[in-house]
Design an enzyme around this catalytic site. Structure first.
Site, PDB file in Angstrom:
ATOM      1  N   TYR A 113       0.854  -1.190   0.000  1.00 29.67           N
ATOM      2  CA  TYR A 113       0.000   0.000   0.000  1.00 29.67           C
ATOM      3  C   TYR A 113       0.886   1.234   0.000  1.00 29.67           C
ATOM      4  CZ  TYR A 113      -3.304   3.574   1.484  1.00 29.67           C
ATOM      5  OH  TYR A 113      -4.071   4.716   1.546  1.00 29.67           O
ATOM      6  N   GLU A 201      -3.346   7.620  -4.089  1.00 26.90           N
ATOM      7  CA  GLU A 201      -3.200   6.302  -3.461  1.00 26.90           C
ATOM      8  C   GLU A 201      -2.968   5.210  -4.496  1.00 26.90           C
ATOM      9  OE1 GLU A 201      -6.017   4.526  -0.121  1.00 26.90           O
ATOM     10  OE2 GLU A 201      -6.762   3.961  -2.087  1.00 26.90           O
TER      11      GLU A 201
END
Ligand code: GDP
Ligand code: MN
Length: 401
Positions: A113, A201
């Site tokens: 992530y 993101e």
């Protein structure tokens, strides 16, 4: 402002972050051709079919599918274009899917992530990374907060190379992976700043298994999400053009045209107020008296009669609205403007549902006169003396109706 994954991937690619090739289609008969083109471009038979909607959790909802043939690509695209997607982020009604991304699939060794956003607590932008990628970061934050790495961005210099290297090692990258990961992080931080994003993101960022061509594997972004600061869109023309009105609530778009702030909610009492604070307290007091607000419509201080009339049109066009509460504390916004708009809306659309009006402040006497003269057009009108009285009257009227 939100954008689709395929647009976020274009931004990543333009910022020097490696992304597998992809194409967007809007009808499933284009799927087979797109499958053939992206897979031959990438030299694989694996492709991933992905619904393009402004919501995540698509994988678990069955709206991210891996396929190895043109027929399967077409079938997956058809399924996604003809079924609503219901995920943890969409609510039970789900979303219609109008666009499909067909991207070259990759083999995954491990998922990570990576994001840049603003950390209000430290009043800086921050890079967030985790070796537990693929799953929602909120879940990681809750169950395993130690697995989340944070690096604050320098206000002028942004993310510095030594920070990116530190994170790359903490994530467990080795050999040639480190340089690739560092480049992704530095480029993501630059993109975040240069596009006035509020979040950038990549979830997941992946490393591919070792191959002859890439003995240490390849670091790639295979899903991306960007949100942007609406207040910066005036200087971000290319970003502003990515806006997809089909993904937004139509009433919210109508309201925006008149500079009204409108937010749709789940209840049945339409609320028209001036000022966000008054909107919050109006919603609270409706709930206190057993009602549920259908929306939050703030006409602010500068809306003219036409804008306020549009506000009533928007509220009255919502089939869930079974009663309307007007709560105005006239200051810069004058009560007579609101009263005139009520009279206009009554003539034009009609109030088939109960209407409770509480007006106080600037020009309230003129407003009361206007409402009295319009009463014949608004048989459901009740006036209220204060906020509690208004909330009790509107919840009772909705229950009785
Ligand atoms: P999201 O569920 O909406 O966040 O959609 P993602 O694009 O992140 O996909 C969900 C999951 O599908 C990823 O975490 C991966 O595990 C898997 N996935 C997506 N693309 C690929 C791919 O190209 N190859 C493989 N093997 N898995 C993929
Ligand atoms: Mn994802």
């Amino acid at each position: 402002m939100k954008v689709h994954e395929y647009q976020a991937r274009q931004l990543l690619a333009s910022g020097g972050i490696p992304v597998p090739p992809g194409q967007v289609i809007e009808s499933f008969d284009k799927a087979a051709q797109a499958y053939r083109e992206v897979t031959s471009q990438a030299g694989t038979d694996l492709a991933v079919i992905k619904a393009q909607v402004h919501a995540g959790g698509r994988g678990k909802a069955g709206f991210v599918k891996l396929v190895r043939s043109a027929d399967d690509a077409a079938e997956a695209a058809k399924f996604m274009l003809t079924n609503k997607m219901v995920s943890v982020q969409t609510g039970p009604d789900g979303l219609d899917v109008r666009k499909i991304l067909i991207a070259a699939g990759v083999d995954i060794e491990k998922e990570y992530y990576l994001a840049v956003t603003t950390d209000r607590a430290s009043r800086t932008d921050v890079l967030i990374a985790s070796a537990e990628g693929g799953v929602e970061i909120e879940t990681v934050a809750k169950n395993n907060p130690d697995a989340i790495i944070k690096e604050r961005l320098h206000p002028l210099e942004g993310l510095r190379p030594f920070q990116a290297r530190r994170v790359a090692f903490q994530l467990g990258f080795t050999g040639k992976q480190v340089g690739q990961a560092v480049k992704v992080m530095l480029n993501l931080a630059k993109l975040y700043r240069s596009t006035d994003a509020s979040i950038a993101e990549i979830n997941p960022l992946i490393i591919t298994p070792a191959s002859d061509a890439h003995p240490d594997g390849q670091v790639l972004a295979i899903d991306a999400k960007f949100n942007f600061d609406d207040n910066a869109l005036f200087r971000q023309k290319a970003i502003a053009e990515m806006f997809d009105p089909m993904e937004e609530n139509p009433a919210e778009i109508r309201a925006k045209k008149f500079d009204l702030s409108y937010i749709a909610l789940d209840g049945n009492i339409g609320c028209l107020v001036n000022g966000a604070g008054l909107a919050m307290s109006t919603m609270d007091i409706i709930k206190l008296h057993g009602g549920e607000p259908a929306n939050f419509l703030d006409v602010g201080g500068s809306a003219d009669e036409e804008a306020v009339t549009e506000a009533f049109r928007i509220i009255l066009s919502d089939s869930r609205v079974q009663g309307v509460l007007v709560n105005i504390f006239g200051g810069i916004m004058r009560c007579d403007v609101i009263a005139k708009a009520i009279a206009n809306a009554a003539k034009e659309v009609g109030f088939a549902v109960p209407l409770v009006v509480r007006l106080e402040g600037t020009n309230v006497d003129a407003a009361r006169d206007i409402l009295e003269s319009a009463r014949a057009d608004i048989p459901t009108l009740q006036t209220a003396t204060d906020l509690t009285d208004a909330a009790i009257k509107v919840t009772a009227a909705v229950k009785a109706a």
